[in-house]
Write a protein that holds these residues in place. Sequence first.
Motif, mmCIF file in Angstrom:
data_model
loop_
_atom_site.group_PDB
_atom_site.id
_atom_site.type_symbol
_atom_site.label_atom_id
_atom_site.label_comp_id
_atom_site.label_asym_id
_atom_site.label_seq_id
_atom_site.Cartn_x
_atom_site.Cartn_y
_atom_site.Cartn_z
ATOM 1 N N LEU A 16 -39.132 24.726 27.118
ATOM 2 C CA LEU A 16 -39.770 23.589 27.774
ATOM 3 C C LEU A 16 -40.141 22.512 26.758
ATOM 4 C CD1 LEU A 16 -42.071 25.670 30.156
ATOM 5 C CD2 LEU A 16 -40.193 24.194 30.892
ATOM 6 N N THR A 17 -40.636 22.941 25.596
ATOM 7 C CA THR A 17 -41.014 22.004 24.544
ATOM 8 C C THR A 17 -39.798 21.317 23.940
ATOM 9 O OG1 THR A 17 -42.918 23.410 24.050
ATOM 10 C CG2 THR A 17 -42.317 21.800 22.378
ATOM 11 N N LEU A 22 -34.408 17.229 22.392
ATOM 12 C CA LEU A 22 -33.117 17.055 23.055
ATOM 13 C C LEU A 22 -32.945 15.616 23.543
ATOM 14 C CD1 LEU A 22 -32.746 20.299 25.201
ATOM 15 C CD2 LEU A 22 -31.320 19.625 23.260
ATOM 16 N N ALA A 23 -34.003 15.053 24.116
ATOM 17 C CA ALA A 23 -33.921 13.705 24.668
ATOM 18 C C ALA A 23 -33.804 12.645 23.580
ATOM 19 C CB ALA A 23 -35.138 13.414 25.544
ATOM 20 N N THR A 24 -34.236 12.951 22.367
ATOM 21 C CA THR A 24 -34.127 11.977 21.278
ATOM 22 C C THR A 24 -32.889 12.204 20.409
ATOM 23 O OG1 THR A 24 -35.604 13.358 19.922
ATOM 24 C CG2 THR A 24 -36.602 11.548 21.130
ATOM 25 N N VAL A 170 -28.932 18.356 33.814
ATOM 26 C CA VAL A 170 -28.729 19.782 34.093
ATOM 27 C C VAL A 170 -29.810 20.619 33.414
ATOM 28 C CG1 VAL A 170 -27.151 21.726 33.745
ATOM 29 C CG2 VAL A 170 -26.250 19.493 34.439
ATOM 30 N N TYR A 171 -30.158 20.261 32.170
ATOM 31 C CA TYR A 171 -31.192 21.003 31.435
ATOM 32 C C TYR A 171 -32.531 20.925 32.173
ATOM 33 C CZ TYR A 171 -33.957 22.762 27.516
ATOM 34 O OH TYR A 171 -34.797 23.505 26.724
ATOM 35 N N LEU A 177 -36.305 25.379 37.511
ATOM 36 C CA LEU A 177 -36.159 26.719 38.087
ATOM 37 C C LEU A 177 -37.019 27.731 37.337
ATOM 38 C CD1 LEU A 177 -32.300 26.794 38.734
ATOM 39 C CD2 LEU A 177 -34.129 26.549 40.438
ATOM 40 N N VAL A 178 -37.060 27.628 36.009
ATOM 41 C CA VAL A 178 -37.901 28.525 35.207
ATOM 42 C C VAL A 178 -39.363 28.352 35.588
ATOM 43 C CG1 VAL A 178 -38.743 28.989 32.864
ATOM 44 C CG2 VAL A 178 -36.305 28.672 33.268
#
Length: 404
Positions: A16-17, A22-24, A170-171, A177-178
């Motif tokens: 989650l963190t 990922l976004a950067t 998608v991520y 869902l988690v």
Amino acid sequence: MLRLKSPATVVALAALTALGPLATDMYLPAMPAMAKALDTGPDQVQLTLSLYMAGFAMAQLFCGPISDRFGRRPIMIAGFGLFLLASLLCAFAPSVEWLLAGRFLQALGGAAGPVLGRAAVRDIYGPIEAGRMLSYMASVTALAPALAPIVGAGLLLFFGWESIFLLLTVYAAAMLLVLAFLMPEPLARENRQSVHPAIILRNYRMLLGQRAFMGYTLVNASGFAGLFAFLSGSSFVLIEFMGMSPFEYGIGFTLIVAGFFSGTLISGRYSHRLGRDRLLLLATAMCALAGTTMAGLAAMGVFSPWAVIGPHILFLVGFGIVMPQSMSGALAPNPQCAGSASSLFGFLQMTIAAFGGALVGRFHDGTSLTMAMSIGLGGVLSLVAYQLLVRPASQAAASTQARP
């Protein structure tokens, strides 16, 4: 549902963190191509990174206190839902203005993952063990920036830059869902706080007046500003100026993240043996040495990929130690408002970093000099913040505890 104190929960919180890096990092290799595709300049594409950080910082001021009242899990669900929709907007943006809007909305939703992931660790493990668990969580999270540029480069090569944002969509869906079916609520009901504005402002005022909280926060924020200067300028420096291919850039970035990964392992292993403050002294000195070395090489006209990548590996080893130890130091004395403390910590971190990244974009001269000087300044300021704020606060606390 997962058990709160289990390795699987730590991995889930790390995933989650990981949304933040990922976004950067995933779209960094695509920044030059995005500038061409959207018919705009490097400064506008770099602004998508600074605007993301600014929105991320602003959102943190609200999501932490709200989660202190309603729990971590529902706020993360709302945040990841917004991030999912914003990622679709980025993927289909017809102009840089739409892309900027999508990135800002991504930031508003994405802030929930890192902020509330940190607070959840404090909820579950308490003040002492949280530092070690944050170190191990950071080791898992480090896989995201290690893989993201390579994945981004591959997607750019075969499917175009838009596919990077589709993968982020998608991520976000997987993380929803988690959260919905696996993640338990870490904040006990007896620890919930009011969301009355006066209570929130009182907590923030109290935190801003804590020398230790401000010291640990500025140690982290200064080092993160150096990291963000690299994120903001490295693709233009290494790909456009020094001639690396996007794939070579991804490999170089992976080596740099390996430095961060090593730092987090050192932090976890020696957290009890050396203690938080000794580790921070070592780490901030490492960041200052690495940053000034890179700046010195650039000032002497040494324009080689390894004159950037080599020192930055050392910088990231230091910051890999700084990040979890400074986080736990800032959150440790504030269990009654861990969400607010994590929010303010992240707000100051991101605001200072966004300002540093904007300067790199504004004064970029086509070489590595501006970026290297910014990284060097971040390392030096991190060491100064430790010496002027953290060390005196720690000595005062030790003296108080030693009194009969």
